[in-house]
Structures are given as structure tokens and as C-alpha cells.
Design a protein around this motif. Structure first.
Motif, mmCIF file in Angstrom:
data_model
loop_
_atom_site.group_PDB
_atom_site.id
_atom_site.type_symbol
_atom_site.label_atom_id
_atom_site.label_comp_id
_atom_site.label_asym_id
_atom_site.label_seq_id
_atom_site.Cartn_x
_atom_site.Cartn_y
_atom_site.Cartn_z
ATOM 1 N N LEU A 117 0.825 -1.205 0.000
ATOM 2 C CA LEU A 117 0.000 0.000 0.000
ATOM 3 C C LEU A 117 0.862 1.258 0.000
ATOM 4 N N ARG A 127 -2.160 0.947 -7.478
ATOM 5 C CA ARG A 127 -3.342 1.408 -6.753
ATOM 6 C C ARG A 127 -4.622 0.890 -7.418
ATOM 7 N N TRP A 130 -5.308 -2.624 -6.323
ATOM 8 C CA TRP A 130 -5.864 -2.642 -4.972
ATOM 9 C C TRP A 130 -7.365 -2.338 -4.993
ATOM 10 N N ARG A 178 -10.784 -1.940 3.883
ATOM 11 C CA ARG A 178 -9.906 -1.171 3.004
ATOM 12 C C ARG A 178 -9.378 0.087 3.691
ATOM 13 N N GLU A 182 -5.503 0.923 4.741
ATOM 14 C CA GLU A 182 -4.862 2.106 4.171
ATOM 15 C C GLU A 182 -4.396 3.048 5.272
ATOM 16 N N SER A 185 -1.416 1.538 7.080
ATOM 17 C CA SER A 185 -0.200 1.507 6.261
ATOM 18 C C SER A 185 0.533 2.842 6.272
ATOM 19 N N GLU A 186 -0.175 3.906 6.626
ATOM 20 C CA GLU A 186 0.447 5.232 6.672
ATOM 21 C C GLU A 186 1.149 5.483 8.000
#
Length: 213
Positions: A117, A127, A130, A178, A182, A185-186
Motif C-alpha cells: 500500500l 493502486r 488494490w 480497506r 490504508e 499503512s500510513e
């Protein structure tokens, strides 16, 4: 919901695709998509380049099977959940289990998704893979949700969920996972505990589904 068992040929095909997907994920995480070629992925997976292109059109497509694994397991968990459990409770339980990291392999799998991601943030093609995987997962989830809600997909009855409710529930559940992945993952948050994928997904699910279920 029952499905026909896979043939030996189909199982081998899926195993090869997943091996290629793991190889692609490792290389994308380490070198980014720009620094990774289809040839490198094939070499890491131990397959010929022609085998790679037999299954995937582009290098970014190669991670699709890996990203789809979680959705397949989640749908199976939901389909076999306690029949008397309310739909939101069954969804929460399935989300917690599929995003849990009870062992080293599961934890590494989540970290691999985080690497993908992060790589996708700078690669529109990755992207797109995904988002495609999530859309396909949502569509496959609808009949499972419909059955859990006490009705067959596409058959309106006076009992159970309406077609609109089924679609909304499937969309909300898919979006919850999702968005959780996301968001996670940041960050550098751990795979378990507060702000882990499982924790974030359940919180998203509660917000998105709301009262009335």
C-alpha cells in the motif's frame, strides 16, 4: 453456500500465482515498482518469464492474488459463523479473526500488505489493482451477506434484508477493511493492539453500518 472443490490443476495454478504474488510483493516493498521488473519477479518466484505473462499482463497485476487472499478467508469465516449471530456481530468477529496476527507468518503478511500500500501511493497502476481487488471482494461478499441476513441474493421477501441493505452492508464491510488497512499503512503502528488493522477495521465497521442492523 457450497462451491465445487478445485481440481488438482486449478490448485497448482493458484499456488503458482500466489508464489509469483509473494515474490512481487517482496520486491515491490524492497525496491518499489519502478525498481522491479517482471523478469526479476519471475526469477524470485522460480518461474519462467513466459509463465509470469501467462497469468499476469503487467507486473503490478501480480500482487492481486495476494491481496485477494484475505477477502476469500473473510467470506469463508462469515459464511460459517454462528447461524444465530446478528449480521453486525458476525461481520465483526470475521474481521477480527482475518486481520489478527496470531503468529509470525500472519504478522509478516500484514506487513507485506503495508509495504504494498505504501508502494501504491506512488504508482497508479498498483493502486488500481488494490481498488479492483476490493471491488471484486465486495461483489463476492453480497451473496454471503444475503444468506447471513436470511434471504437468497436477488429474491426480495418480507423477511431478512432488502437488496439495498445487502449491497450497503457488503460495501460498508469491504470499505471498513480497506480504509483500516490504508490508514494503518500510513503509520508504524504494530500489527496487534490499539490502531492495529483489526482494531481500526472494527471501529470503521461500527461507524459505517451504524444502528438499524
Amino acid at each position: 453456500m457450497s462451491t465445487q472443490p478445485l481440481t488438482l490443476t486449478e490448485r497448482r495454478k493458484l499456488a503458482t500465482q500466489l508464489e509469483i504474488a509473494h515474490a512481487a510483493a517482496e520486491l515491490f516493498t524492497a525496491h518499489g515498482t519502478d525498481g522491479t521488473t517482471a523478469e526479476a519477479i519471475a526469477h524470485r518466484a522460480g518461474v519462467a518469464l513466459r509463465t509470469f505473462y501467462r497469468y499476469f499482463r503487467a507486473k503490478q497485476d501480480a500482487v492481486g492474488p495476494l491481496l485477494a487472499v484475505g477477502g476469500e478467508r473473510w467470506r469463508a469465516l462469515l459464511a460459517t459463523a454462528e447461524p444465530r449471530a446478528a449480521l453486525p456481530d458476525a461481520l465483526r468477529a470475521a474481521v477480527r479473526e482475518v486481520l489478527a496476527a496470531p503468529d509470525k507468518a500472519a504478522a509478516e503478511g500484514l506487513r507485506q500488505v503495508r509495504g504494498l500500500l505504501r508502494a501504491a501511493a506512488g504508482d497508479p497502476a498498483l493502486r488500481a489493482v488494490w481498488y479492483r481487488v476490493n471491488q471484486e471482494s465486495e461483489e463476492k461478499l453480497r451473496p454471503v451477506v444475503a444468506e447471513r441476513a436470511g434471504r437468497g441474493a436477488g429474491q426480495g421477501t418480507s423477511q431478512g434484508a432488502s437488496p439495498l441493505q445487502v449491497r450497503l452492508a457488503a460495501a460498508a464491510a469491504t470499505a471498513a477493511i480497506r480504509i483500516a488497512l490504508e490508514t494503518w499503512s500510513e503509520t508504524d503502528e504494530d500489527v496487534t493492539g490499539p490502531n492495529s488493522p483489526a482494531d481500526l477495521a472494527v471501529r470503521c465497521l461500527d461507524r459505517l453500518m451504524g444502528p438499524g442492523w
